[in-house]
Each structure stands twice: as structure tokens, then as C-alpha cells.
Write an enzyme that holds these catalytic residues in place. Structure first.
Site, PDB file in Angstrom:
ATOM      1  N   GLU A 154       0.843  -1.199   0.000  1.00 28.79           N
ATOM      2  CA  GLU A 154       0.000   0.000   0.000  1.00 28.79           C
ATOM      3  C   GLU A 154       0.877   1.248   0.000  1.00 28.79           C
ATOM      4  O   GLU A 154       1.837   1.328   0.738  1.00 28.79           O
ATOM      5  CB  GLU A 154      -0.900  -0.029   1.246  1.00 28.79           C
ATOM      6  CG  GLU A 154      -1.857   1.127   1.329  1.00 28.79           C
ATOM      7  CD  GLU A 154      -2.628   1.329   0.025  1.00 28.79           C
ATOM      8  OE1 GLU A 154      -3.323   0.412  -0.408  1.00 28.79           O
ATOM      9  OE2 GLU A 154      -2.512   2.418  -0.572  1.00 28.79           O
ATOM     10  N   ILE A 256      11.696  17.783  -1.384  1.00 22.35           N
ATOM     11  CA  ILE A 256      13.021  18.385  -1.189  1.00 22.35           C
ATOM     12  C   ILE A 256      12.927  19.563  -0.211  1.00 22.35           C
ATOM     13  O   ILE A 256      13.721  20.492  -0.271  1.00 22.35           O
ATOM     14  CB  ILE A 256      13.711  18.798  -2.514  1.00 22.35           C
ATOM     15  CG1 ILE A 256      12.852  19.788  -3.316  1.00 22.35           C
ATOM     16  CG2 ILE A 256      14.058  17.579  -3.352  1.00 22.35           C
ATOM     17  CD1 ILE A 256      13.637  20.487  -4.433  1.00 22.35           C
ATOM     18  N   CYS A 266       6.273   5.136   8.859  1.00 22.36           N
ATOM     19  CA  CYS A 266       6.805   4.399   7.709  1.00 22.36           C
ATOM     20  C   CYS A 266       8.282   4.656   7.419  1.00 22.36           C
ATOM     21  O   CYS A 266       9.082   3.725   7.507  1.00 22.36           O
ATOM     22  CB  CYS A 266       5.965   4.705   6.474  1.00 22.36           C
ATOM     23  SG  CYS A 266       4.296   4.050   6.629  1.00 22.36           S
TER      24      CYS A 266
HETATM   25  N1  LIG Z   1       0.342   4.334   8.028  1.00 23.10           N
HETATM   26  C1  LIG Z   1       0.681   4.519   6.769  1.00 23.10           C
HETATM   27  O1  LIG Z   1       0.675   5.643   6.253  1.00 23.10           O
HETATM   28  C2  LIG Z   1       1.071   3.352   5.885  1.00 23.10           C
HETATM   29  C3  LIG Z   1       1.135   3.519   4.492  1.00 23.10           C
HETATM   30  C4  LIG Z   1       1.487   2.419   3.692  1.00 23.10           C
HETATM   31  C5  LIG Z   1       1.791   1.205   4.291  1.00 23.10           C
HETATM   32  N2  LIG Z   1       1.755   1.078   5.644  1.00 23.10           N
HETATM   33  C6  LIG Z   1       2.047  -0.230   6.224  1.00 23.10           C
HETATM   34  O2  LIG Z   1       0.815  -0.871   6.508  1.00 23.10           O
HETATM   35  C7  LIG Z   1       0.905  -1.654   7.705  1.00 23.10           C
HETATM   36  C8  LIG Z   1      -0.115  -1.177   8.712  1.00 23.10           C
HETATM   37  O3  LIG Z   1       0.191   0.153   9.090  1.00 23.10           O
HETATM   38  P1  LIG Z   1      -0.822   1.059   9.924  1.00 23.10           P
HETATM   39  O4  LIG Z   1      -0.191   2.387  10.044  1.00 23.10           O
HETATM   40  O5  LIG Z   1      -2.179   0.921   9.353  1.00 23.10           O
HETATM   41  O6  LIG Z   1      -0.762   0.294  11.341  1.00 23.10           O
HETATM   42  P2  LIG Z   1      -1.613   0.602  12.653  1.00 23.10           P
HETATM   43  O7  LIG Z   1      -0.689   0.373  13.777  1.00 23.10           O
HETATM   44  O8  LIG Z   1      -2.335   1.882  12.526  1.00 23.10           O
HETATM   45  O9  LIG Z   1      -2.729  -0.552  12.654  1.00 23.10           O
HETATM   46  C9  LIG Z   1      -2.448  -1.909  12.788  1.00 23.10           C
HETATM   47  C10 LIG Z   1      -3.674  -2.597  13.367  1.00 23.10           C
HETATM   48  O10 LIG Z   1      -3.489  -4.008  13.297  1.00 23.10           O
HETATM   49  C11 LIG Z   1      -4.126  -4.581  14.431  1.00 23.10           C
HETATM   50  N3  LIG Z   1      -3.668  -5.963  14.633  1.00 23.10           N
HETATM   51  C12 LIG Z   1      -2.497  -6.419  15.138  1.00 23.10           C
HETATM   52  N4  LIG Z   1      -2.478  -7.773  15.128  1.00 23.10           N
HETATM   53  C13 LIG Z   1      -3.642  -8.186  14.576  1.00 23.10           C
HETATM   54  C14 LIG Z   1      -4.197  -9.469  14.281  1.00 23.10           C
HETATM   55  N5  LIG Z   1      -3.544 -10.587  14.552  1.00 23.10           N
HETATM   56  N6  LIG Z   1      -5.424  -9.517  13.709  1.00 23.10           N
HETATM   57  C15 LIG Z   1      -6.101  -8.381  13.439  1.00 23.10           C
HETATM   58  N7  LIG Z   1      -5.629  -7.142  13.685  1.00 23.10           N
HETATM   59  C16 LIG Z   1      -4.405  -7.036  14.262  1.00 23.10           C
HETATM   60  C17 LIG Z   1      -3.767  -3.611  15.553  1.00 23.10           C
HETATM   61  O11 LIG Z   1      -4.601  -3.767  16.677  1.00 23.10           O
HETATM   62  C18 LIG Z   1      -3.953  -2.263  14.848  1.00 23.10           C
HETATM   63  O12 LIG Z   1      -5.272  -1.786  14.980  1.00 23.10           O
HETATM   64  C19 LIG Z   1       2.362  -1.497   8.165  1.00 23.10           C
HETATM   65  O13 LIG Z   1       3.120  -2.558   7.632  1.00 23.10           O
HETATM   66  C20 LIG Z   1       2.789  -0.195   7.538  1.00 23.10           C
HETATM   67  O14 LIG Z   1       4.174  -0.125   7.328  1.00 23.10           O
HETATM   68  C21 LIG Z   1       1.379   2.116   6.454  1.00 23.10           C
END
Ligand SMILES: NC(=O)c1ccc[n+]([C@@H]2O[C@H](COP(=O)([O-])OP(=O)(O)OC[C@H]3O[C@@H](n4cnc5c(N)ncnc54)[C@H](O)[C@@H]3O)[C@@H](O)[C@H]2O)c1
Length: 444
Positions: A154, A256, A266
Site C-alpha cells: 500500500e 526536497i 513508515c
Molecule cells: N500508516 C501509513 O501511512 C502506511 C502507508 C502504507 C503502508 N503502511 C504499512 O501498513 C501496515 C499497517 O500500518 P498502519 O499504520 O495501518 O498500522 P496501525 O498500527 O495503525 O494498525 C495496525 C492494526 O493491526 C491490528 N492488529 C495487530 N495484530 C492483529 C491481528 N492478529 N489480527 C487483526 N488485527 C491485528 C492492531 O490492533 C492495529 O489496529 C504497516 O506494515 C505499515 O508499514 C502504512
């Protein structure tokens, strides 16, 4: 189509609401019961512009459900999307425990063909680990069910996440089974109407693409911060340099901006994780390590300037702090430069009066009753009784303050700007001293 999404954080929630908005039936599952209860009541646990409205509509129209019931969740979707966190482990590599826990749950409950989609940012080889986990769980149940694992990283940005999801620059699909590309193509058709955005590739390349994208953006920022540090020392103005190089189309104006370092959930963890992946296979990723080290140094920059201004003695000083989130339009404070600054100031005996347009709840959640930290209701309130002002997040409401009022409120008439929001000359007539990044006055 039926979609299940594991993880209702920034990525899972946005993905779920957007897929529901275009007509899919989405079940979002999370292990955080409190979060799921709030979501079922239509309450959005994070700040993301536009998300409230989509979420409410999705729930009302029965397209979007939230649950903690794993069996129900796995039973629901042909697509089982994994969008859980991948925080840094102790050595900085990506901690895959949450991703693999989801894989195990899927294997424990699935009874028909599923496409397991890795949306979380995960190192090369994770799809294989997911496959093994699912297989092992199926074998333990002595059942044989077909499934595929796909990498579909994503790229959304917090603060513009809905738009990014609805109109993505690209949709990367890493797969070893062309049939899954076609099924995902169907799922993503509403977001792929204007022009072809799907880029299909093999799984390791898709996994690496996400890290490479974030590492490239982080590199641009650290590079500019390095230029800013040189500019300060040679008497150049980094903002003029920025204009000068951004006008070259090969370089461009995006990413930049010099500043007080990048933060968020991230860039810091992904640059680190990619470097650790490289080390694990015997490759020394010198550029990545320098990007990380430069950023760590840059996050200290405002503190160093303030400390120098006060000759190293910060006891009893009061610093107004504008901006807590790691960037505007989000309440996310993970790895935010504001945290480095306020923690350093407080540890040296200063007190901080902090204000952020949306991250106050998050700040209270992180710092609670931290001694020396006062939460304020407005930017003006933060100035009351302050010696100096530090700006860490470039929220629009900080772009054009009343400099006369600043001069009146700040007893030491000093502004430390980590985002270069003002023209240095604009503050002078008010008797304000202005310390920015790579430009303006330097602390002797
Ligand atoms: N935040 C961003 O802008 C962004 C953008 C692109 C990609 N990502 C990637 O996407 C992933 C998620 O990021 P995020 O910021 O949404 O994380 P986040 O911490 O906001 O949310 C993660 C969620 O997963 C839940 N969770 C943990 N274990 C679980 C399980 N076994 N079953 C169900 N739910 C569970 C947690 O309770 C939490 O609500 C990461 O790998 C991140 O690097 C994040």
C-alpha cells in the site's frame, strides 16, 4: 466482492472503507476489542480527512462491518487482506509477528479457496513465510484447501489517504499465479478507470518496491537536510537552493523541503528494515545507513539551536511548541520530531507548552501527566508566558501568524522554525529573531 481485512489501523480502515464505498462487502477484523467497539458505533479512532463520512456510509449501507470474530472474518472474504503493523524489532528489522499471527488464523479457519493479500509493508520473503504458516495450520487441521499469497503493498499517505486509495499512482501486484492478478484486477477496477495503474510483477519485486519507494523519498529528505546544514555553514539560503534545483525536472520540487527530520510510522522503520535486510544477506547499504543517521541528527537540530541560544542552560525556560504530529493532516505522532524536541527540552529543565490542531488526544495518550509538559487549546494559548517558540509541524494555521503578537508574547523574542515557514526578513521589523533550517540567522 467479499473482502476481509485484518488490522483496522490507518491502512486497514482506509482500504476497508474505500472498498466498501465502491460496492464490495467488507469485514474488518482487529484484535483490539475497544477499537472495534468504537468503530461499530461509527466512531473513527484516527484522524484522517474524509474517513468519518465514508465509514458511516459504509456501515449504514451494510457494506462495511467490524468484528473481532476471526472465524467469521476468515469465512467471509475471497480476499484476506493483511494490513496489520510491522513495527521495528529490537535490531531494527521488521517484526513480522502480527503478520504471521494473521496467517496462522487464516490457516486455522479457512475452508475454501482464499487469496491472501499482504498489504502490510514486509521484507522480501514474507509471502513465503505467510504461505508456510497457512500450510502448517491447515496440516494441523488435516485439511487440504487451496490458497494463493499475493504481495500488494500500500502506498497511501496519511492525511491524503482516501484520495490516494481512490486515485492511486500505481497498484502493485506481486504474484506467482496470473489468475490472482485477474481477480485483484476485478477488485481494483473502480480505482483503475482513468488509465492503467496495475503493475504486475513477481512477489519479491513487489515486496522490495514498497521499501525502495519509501527509501527513495527518505533519501531526498535527508539529502536536502544535508544541503541545509552545508548552507548554514557557508552562508547560503537553502530555500533559494531548493528553488534552484527543484526547477530541474529530473529533480523536481517534491520531497526536497529541508526541515527538522522525517518521522511517522513508515520512513524511519522502513529505511531501517531495508538496511537490516541488506545486512542479513551480507550487503552493507551505505546510502540507507547515511539517510537514517542524517535524519537522527536532523531531529536534534531544533533542540541544539535552542540550547545554543540559551548558552546550554535551559532551566526554567518555557518553550511554546506548535505542531506535534509528524506531518500536517494526521494525528500520528509515531517517531515525530516533536517528541525528540520536547523530550530533550524537558530533560534539560525547560518546560513546554504544546499545541497541535488534531494530535492533542494522541499526545495526552503518549505523555499523560508528563512533568514540564502543558497541553494548550490553541496556538495563542501556547504562547502565554513563553520565552521562545518552536515550530515542528507545518500545519496551515501556523503559516501566517500575527508577528506583532508573537513579539509581544515571547519574552526572548525568538522563533525556532523547523519547517522554514516564514521569510526571515518578515520577522525582523517586529524585533523577532528567527532561526530556521539552512537559512536566516544562525546561533553563534
Ligand atoms: N500508516 C501509513 O501511512 C502506511 C502507508 C502504507 C503502508 N503502511 C504499512 O501498513 C501496515 C499497517 O500500518 P498502519 O499504520 O495501518 O498500522 P496501525 O498500527 O495503525 O494498525 C495496525 C492494526 O493491526 C491490528 N492488529 C495487530 N495484530 C492483529 C491481528 N492478529 N489480527 C487483526 N488485527 C491485528 C492492531 O490492533 C492495529 O489496529 C504497516 O506494515 C505499515 O508499514 C502504512
Amino acid at each position: 466482492m467479499n473482502v476481509t481485512i485484518f488490522g483496522s489501523g490507518y491502512v486497514g480502515l482506509v482500504t476497508g472503507t474505500c472498498l466498501a464505498e465502491v460496492g464490495n462487502h467488507v469485514v474488518c477484523v482487529d484484535i483490539d476489542h475497544d477499537k472495534i467497539e468504537r468503530l461499530n458505533n461509527g466512531e473513527v479512532p484516527i484522524y484522517e480527512p474524509g474517513l468519518d463520512e465514508l465509514l458511516k456510509r459504509g456501515i449504514e449501507q451494510g457494506q462495511l462491518e467490524f468484528t473481532t470474530d476471526l472465524e467469521k472474518a476468515v469465512g467471509h472474504g475471497l480476499f484476506q487482506m493483511i494490513a496489520v503493523g510491522t513495527p521495528p524489532g529490537e535490531d531494527g528489522s521488521a517484526d513480522l509477528q502480527y503478520v504471521l499471527a494473521v496467517a496462522e488464523s487464516i490457516g486455522q479457519h479457512m475452508n475454501e479457496y482464499k487469496i491472501i493479500v499482504d498489504k502490510s509493508t514486509v521484507p522480501v520473503g514474507t509471502a513465503e513465510q505467510v504461505r508456510t504458516k497457512v500450510k502448517t495450520a491447515l496440516e494441523a487441521r488435516k485439511v487440504s484447501v487451496e490458497f494463493d499469497v499475493v504481495s500488494n503493498p500500500e502506498f497511501l499517505k496519511e492525511g491524503a489517504a482516501i484520495d490516494d486509495f481512490m486515485k492511486p499512482d500505481r497498484i502493485v501486484i506481486g504474484t506467482d499465479n496470473p489468475r490472482t492478478t485477474e481477480l485483484l484486477r476485478m477488485l481494483y477496477t473502480p480505482f483503475n478507470r482513468n488509465h492503467e495503474r496495475i503493475i504486475a510483477m513477481d512477489i519479491p519485486s513487489a515486496e522490495l518496491t514498497k521499501y525502495a519507494a519509501n527509501a527513495m523519498l527518505a533519501t531526498k529528505i535527508s539529502f536536502m537536510n544535508e544541503m541545509a546544514n552545508i548552507a548554514e555553514r557557508v552562508g547560503a539560503d537553502i530555500e533559494q537552493v531548493r528553488q534552484g534545483i527543484g526547477s530541474d525536472h529530473r529533480i523536481g520540487f517534491q520531497f526536497i523541503y529541508p526541515g527538522c527530520g522525517y518521522g511517522g510510522s513508515c520512513f524511519p522503520k522502513d529505511v531501517q528494515a531495508l538496511s537490516r535486510t541488506a545486512k542479513a544477506i551480507g550487503y552493507d547499504a551505505k546510502v540507507l545507513d547515511a539517510v537514517e543517521a542524517t535524519n537522527a541528527q536532523q531531529k536534534e537540530k531544533l533542540f541544539e539551536k535552542i540550547s545554543k541560544f540559551y548558552g546550554g542552560d535551559l532551566k526554567g525556560k518555557v518553550v511554546a511548541l506548535w505542531g506535534l504530529s509528524f506531518k500536517p493532516r494526521t494525528d500520528d505522532m509515531r517517531e515525530a520530531p516533536s517528541r525528540t524536541l520536547l523530550e530533550r527540552l524537558i530533560s534539560k529543565g525547560a518546560s513546554v507548552r504544546a499545541y497541535d490542531p488534531v494530535a492533542m488526544d494522541e499526545a495526552r495518550h503518549i505523555y499523560g501527566n508528563q512533568e514540564g509538559l502543558q497541553f494548550c487549546e490553541s496556538a495563542d494559548e501556547a504562547l502565554l508566558g513563553a520565552n521562545a517558540l518552536a515550530i515542528v509541524t507545518e500545519w496551515k494555521n501556523f503559516w501566517s501568524p500575527d508577528f506583532g503578537n508573537l513579539a509581544e508574547q515571547l519574552s526572548d523574542k525568538a522563533v525556532f522554525d523547523g519547517r522554514n515557514l516564514y521569510e526571515p526578513g518578515a520577522l525582523k521589523p517586529f524585533g523577532l529573531r528567527y532561526f530556521a533550517i539552512g537559512r536566516g540567522e544562525q546561533v553563534a
